[in-house]
Scaffold this motif. Sequence first.
Motif, PDB file in Angstrom:
ATOM      1  N   GLY A 178      17.585   5.748  -7.253  1.00  0.00           N
ATOM      2  CA  GLY A 178      16.333   5.703  -8.238  1.00  0.00           C
ATOM      3  C   GLY A 178      15.365   6.706  -8.186  1.00  0.00           C
ATOM      4  O   GLY A 178      15.149   7.413  -8.835  1.00  0.00           O
ATOM      5  N   VAL A 179      15.094   6.949  -6.673  1.00  0.00           N
ATOM      6  CA  VAL A 179      13.949   7.734  -6.318  1.00  0.00           C
ATOM      7  C   VAL A 179      14.357   9.148  -6.250  1.00  0.00           C
ATOM      8  O   VAL A 179      13.726  10.212  -6.913  1.00  0.00           O
ATOM      9  CB  VAL A 179      13.566   7.599  -4.844  1.00  0.00           C
ATOM     10  N   THR A 180      15.708   9.455  -6.059  1.00  0.00           N
ATOM     11  CA  THR A 180      16.247  10.675  -6.115  1.00  0.00           C
ATOM     12  C   THR A 180      16.367  11.220  -7.545  1.00  0.00           C
ATOM     13  O   THR A 180      15.917  12.315  -7.859  1.00  0.00           O
ATOM     14  CB  THR A 180      17.639  10.843  -5.251  1.00  0.00           C
ATOM     15  N   PHE A 181      16.819  10.258  -8.213  1.00  0.00           N
ATOM     16  CA  PHE A 181      17.137  10.458  -9.747  1.00  0.00           C
ATOM     17  C   PHE A 181      15.680  10.875 -10.360  1.00  0.00           C
ATOM     18  O   PHE A 181      15.457  11.750 -11.347  1.00  0.00           O
ATOM     19  CB  PHE A 181      17.870   9.376 -10.419  1.00  0.00           C
ATOM     20  N   GLY A 182      14.694  10.252  -9.903  1.00  0.00           N
ATOM     21  CA  GLY A 182      13.362  10.388 -10.547  1.00  0.00           C
ATOM     22  C   GLY A 182      12.829  11.719 -10.232  1.00  0.00           C
ATOM     23  O   GLY A 182      12.406  12.618 -11.178  1.00  0.00           O
ATOM     24  N   LEU A 183      13.131  12.010  -8.997  1.00  0.00           N
ATOM     25  CA  LEU A 183      12.601  13.376  -8.606  1.00  0.00           C
ATOM     26  C   LEU A 183      13.422  14.457  -9.465  1.00  0.00           C
ATOM     27  O   LEU A 183      12.881  15.276 -10.065  1.00  0.00           O
ATOM     28  CB  LEU A 183      13.140  13.601  -7.033  1.00  0.00           C
ATOM     29  N   VAL A 184      14.757  14.327  -9.698  1.00  0.00           N
ATOM     30  CA  VAL A 184      15.816  15.183 -10.304  1.00  0.00           C
ATOM     31  C   VAL A 184      15.061  15.284 -11.688  1.00  0.00           C
ATOM     32  O   VAL A 184      15.050  16.384 -12.303  1.00  0.00           O
ATOM     33  CB  VAL A 184      17.082  14.933 -10.416  1.00  0.00           C
ATOM     34  N   LEU A 185      14.907  14.180 -12.472  1.00  0.00           N
ATOM     35  CA  LEU A 185      14.530  14.041 -13.752  1.00  0.00           C
ATOM     36  C   LEU A 185      13.305  14.739 -13.948  1.00  0.00           C
ATOM     37  O   LEU A 185      13.139  15.500 -15.091  1.00  0.00           O
ATOM     38  CB  LEU A 185      14.604  12.714 -14.436  1.00  0.00           C
ATOM     39  N   SER A 186      12.276  14.400 -13.255  1.00  0.00           N
ATOM     40  CA  SER A 186      10.972  14.883 -13.610  1.00  0.00           C
ATOM     41  C   SER A 186      10.825  16.486 -13.251  1.00  0.00           C
ATOM     42  O   SER A 186      10.310  17.193 -14.123  1.00  0.00           O
ATOM     43  CB  SER A 186       9.899  14.367 -12.708  1.00  0.00           C
ATOM     44  N   SER A 187      11.695  17.141 -12.485  1.00  0.00           N
ATOM     45  CA  SER A 187      11.844  18.322 -12.092  1.00  0.00           C
ATOM     46  C   SER A 187      12.529  19.074 -13.155  1.00  0.00           C
ATOM     47  O   SER A 187      11.951  20.102 -13.720  1.00  0.00           O
ATOM     48  CB  SER A 187      12.613  18.615 -10.731  1.00  0.00           C
ATOM     49  N   LEU A 188      13.686  18.423 -13.952  1.00  0.00           N
ATOM     50  CA  LEU A 188      14.159  19.008 -14.862  1.00  0.00           C
ATOM     51  C   LEU A 188      13.421  18.961 -16.065  1.00  0.00           C
ATOM     52  O   LEU A 188      13.060  20.152 -16.872  1.00  0.00           O
ATOM     53  CB  LEU A 188      15.747  18.387 -15.259  1.00  0.00           C
ATOM     54  N   GLY A 189      12.744  18.139 -16.140  1.00  0.00           N
ATOM     55  CA  GLY A 189      11.892  17.852 -17.501  1.00  0.00           C
ATOM     56  C   GLY A 189      10.547  18.850 -17.369  1.00  0.00           C
ATOM     57  O   GLY A 189      10.075  19.617 -18.423  1.00  0.00           O
ATOM     58  N   ALA A 203       3.547  11.239  -1.993  1.00  0.00           N
ATOM     59  CA  ALA A 203       4.504  12.091  -1.816  1.00  0.00           C
ATOM     60  C   ALA A 203       5.598  12.302  -2.817  1.00  0.00           C
ATOM     61  O   ALA A 203       6.049  13.407  -3.015  1.00  0.00           O
ATOM     62  CB  ALA A 203       5.241  11.548  -0.436  1.00  0.00           C
ATOM     63  N   PHE A 204       5.836  11.079  -3.283  1.00  0.00           N
ATOM     64  CA  PHE A 204       6.871  11.240  -4.564  1.00  0.00           C
ATOM     65  C   PHE A 204       6.225  12.407  -5.570  1.00  0.00           C
ATOM     66  O   PHE A 204       6.991  13.153  -6.241  1.00  0.00           O
ATOM     67  CB  PHE A 204       7.313  10.031  -5.247  1.00  0.00           C
ATOM     68  N   VAL A 205       4.857  11.923  -5.968  1.00  0.00           N
ATOM     69  CA  VAL A 205       4.630  12.988  -7.008  1.00  0.00           C
ATOM     70  C   VAL A 205       4.555  14.289  -6.542  1.00  0.00           C
ATOM     71  O   VAL A 205       4.677  15.294  -7.361  1.00  0.00           O
ATOM     72  CB  VAL A 205       2.908  12.299  -7.540  1.00  0.00           C
ATOM     73  N   VAL A 206       3.884  14.398  -5.485  1.00  0.00           N
ATOM     74  CA  VAL A 206       3.932  16.022  -4.927  1.00  0.00           C
ATOM     75  C   VAL A 206       5.303  16.633  -5.013  1.00  0.00           C
ATOM     76  O   VAL A 206       5.875  17.663  -5.306  1.00  0.00           O
ATOM     77  CB  VAL A 206       3.468  16.140  -3.669  1.00  0.00           C
ATOM     78  N   GLY A 207       6.459  15.746  -4.515  1.00  0.00           N
ATOM     79  CA  GLY A 207       7.765  16.280  -4.540  1.00  0.00           C
ATOM     80  C   GLY A 207       8.198  16.724  -6.100  1.00  0.00           C
ATOM     81  O   GLY A 207       8.838  17.624  -6.290  1.00  0.00           O
ATOM     82  N   ALA A 208       7.871  15.639  -6.918  1.00  0.00           N
ATOM     83  CA  ALA A 208       8.396  15.757  -8.178  1.00  0.00           C
ATOM     84  C   ALA A 208       7.581  17.254  -8.890  1.00  0.00           C
ATOM     85  O   ALA A 208       8.295  17.958  -9.446  1.00  0.00           O
ATOM     86  CB  ALA A 208       7.924  14.499  -9.144  1.00  0.00           C
ATOM     87  N   GLY A 225       8.432  12.785   3.415  1.00  0.00           N
ATOM     88  CA  GLY A 225       8.570  11.407   3.557  1.00  0.00           C
ATOM     89  C   GLY A 225       8.582  10.512   2.144  1.00  0.00           C
ATOM     90  O   GLY A 225       8.239   9.582   1.938  1.00  0.00           O
ATOM     91  N   VAL A 226       9.217  11.329   1.173  1.00  0.00           N
ATOM     92  CA  VAL A 226       9.461  10.477  -0.001  1.00  0.00           C
ATOM     93  C   VAL A 226      10.665   9.795   0.047  1.00  0.00           C
ATOM     94  O   VAL A 226      11.547  10.207   1.001  1.00  0.00           O
ATOM     95  CB  VAL A 226       9.806  11.627  -1.367  1.00  0.00           C
ATOM     96  N   ALA A 227      10.679   8.656  -0.168  1.00  0.00           N
ATOM     97  CA  ALA A 227      11.637   7.707   0.124  1.00  0.00           C
ATOM     98  C   ALA A 227      12.966   7.579  -0.686  1.00  0.00           C
ATOM     99  O   ALA A 227      13.365   6.946  -1.383  1.00  0.00           O
ATOM    100  CB  ALA A 227      11.268   6.222   0.144  1.00  0.00           C
ATOM    101  N   GLU A 228      13.500   8.982  -0.703  1.00  0.00           N
ATOM    102  CA  GLU A 228      14.783   9.235  -1.500  1.00  0.00           C
ATOM    103  C   GLU A 228      15.856   8.601  -0.428  1.00  0.00           C
ATOM    104  O   GLU A 228      15.709   8.402   0.502  1.00  0.00           O
ATOM    105  CB  GLU A 228      14.908  10.262  -2.129  1.00  0.00           C
ATOM    106  N   LEU A 229      17.109   9.301  -1.255  1.00  0.00           N
ATOM    107  CA  LEU A 229      18.244   8.715  -0.316  1.00  0.00           C
ATOM    108  C   LEU A 229      18.414   8.930   1.099  1.00  0.00           C
ATOM    109  O   LEU A 229      18.586   8.296   2.019  1.00  0.00           O
ATOM    110  CB  LEU A 229      19.629   9.400  -1.103  1.00  0.00           C
ATOM    111  N   LEU A 230      17.956  10.571   1.411  1.00  0.00           N
ATOM    112  CA  LEU A 230      18.435  10.794   2.688  1.00  0.00           C
ATOM    113  C   LEU A 230      17.292  10.700   3.517  1.00  0.00           C
ATOM    114  O   LEU A 230      17.785   9.995   4.911  1.00  0.00           O
ATOM    115  CB  LEU A 230      17.972  12.546   2.642  1.00  0.00           C
TER     116      LEU A 230
END
Lengths: 224, 222
Positions: free
Chosen positions: A19-30, A87-92, A167-172
């Motif tokens: 879900g976290v990885t997907f959130g990063l990808v979708l917000s980046s695409l958007g 970290a998630f927001v910055v990553g996105a 430190g975003v809690a994504e898959l890796l």
Amino acid sequence: MELISILLDWFPYLLRGIGVTFGLVLSSLGLGVIIGLPMALGQVYGSRLVRVPIGIYVWFFRGLPILVLLFLFYFGIFPGLGFDLSAFVVGAVVLGLRGAAYQSQIFRGAIQSVGEGQMVAAQSLGMDRLCAVRSIILPQSMRIALPGWSNEYPNILTDSAVCYAIGVAELLTRASQIVAQTYVTMPIYLAAAGIFILMNYGGMKVLHMIERKIAIPGFGSGAM
Amino acid sequence: MDQIAFLTDILLPALQKGLIITLQLILLAAPFGFVLGVGVAVGRQYGGPVTRFLCKVLVYFVKGCPLLLLLFILYFGLPSIGIVFSAFTASVFGFILCNGAYNSEYIRGAMLSVKDGQMIAAQALGMTRLQAVRTIVLPQAIRRALPGLSNEWIYLIKYSSLAYMITVIELSGAGKLVATKYFTYTETFMAVGVVYLFLVTLTTLAVNAIEKKYAVPGMIRG
């Protein structure tokens, strides 16, 4: 046997990373579309004053490694401006700003591939430039851009793993945490790799289906 | 005053050391990545069923999973089955695999664009398949693949920064150490960014010149 129980215990934790990885990808695409499309229009139709800053933006965000961009924004620019972002927001946001630089070039190519005569024809029919862009140029060029744009998906998906560094809690990140907890390395990493690969090729399948659906009739699908 | 001393005495020497490691990573990985790319492309196109399958699995795996995860597998994962690499070696291997897998796709695409008739004609002249691939198909294919390959070189410069994540102190790593120690994140990473921009821009200019030189004469370039 012990290995299997460890895997079963930790698998749900790993799966929540999807879900976290997907959130990063979708917000980046958007963000890439929201910022990238106006940039493409600016580069094609704008004056020099608009084109030059956009050119510099694209050069900057395409020239820097994603790791350096993440460090720069997470530790430097955002705290310096007084933003206390997770970290998630910055990553996105960083993936999105960078995605915009790449995607603007895809959109630009697509806009330029629509013949200039159409713009002239639209204006001779009494449309203003904005109206012509909105109702003549964009509907065609967005469909032309789609195959190139969907190729951004695997790139962003694999790049999103670099958000591990902040430190975003994504898959890796989750896989590495599990490795540190359990000392089981290869099976965990391979499971994470399997999930990434499934997300990658599964996502591409869906995108290709959409491409076929909205391809311009008679233009062949995805052959651009 | 302080700023200048920080720049000349601390930041620049650190970045210079890092830059040398970054260049070593790139210059070691690029040639082998090219060779792997050619090998995998030829294997997928002209190999037997087993070779073809193995090459395909390699490409799908490397393209499907993040490079950072590949580096973790090479550096943290492989020791658990008894294969130990230094961080630097693991990084170079990872970059070769990644670069090679993507290169192979460009070269394979270019090989497909060389007409079948040329292979048949070459064999009719008495060449073996291998000879035909080596002397007829590849020289044309590699030239046509050149724009794609040069893109990958530019990507290689950028993803060489990931080596820092498995403890290789290259350019970004050197920057991170200085930034953390002296609490100068924005300045330091901007400086690191400028070095990468310089490398990328220089490489872009160089590959444009190479592309122009080796373009197939008479072919319209995109």
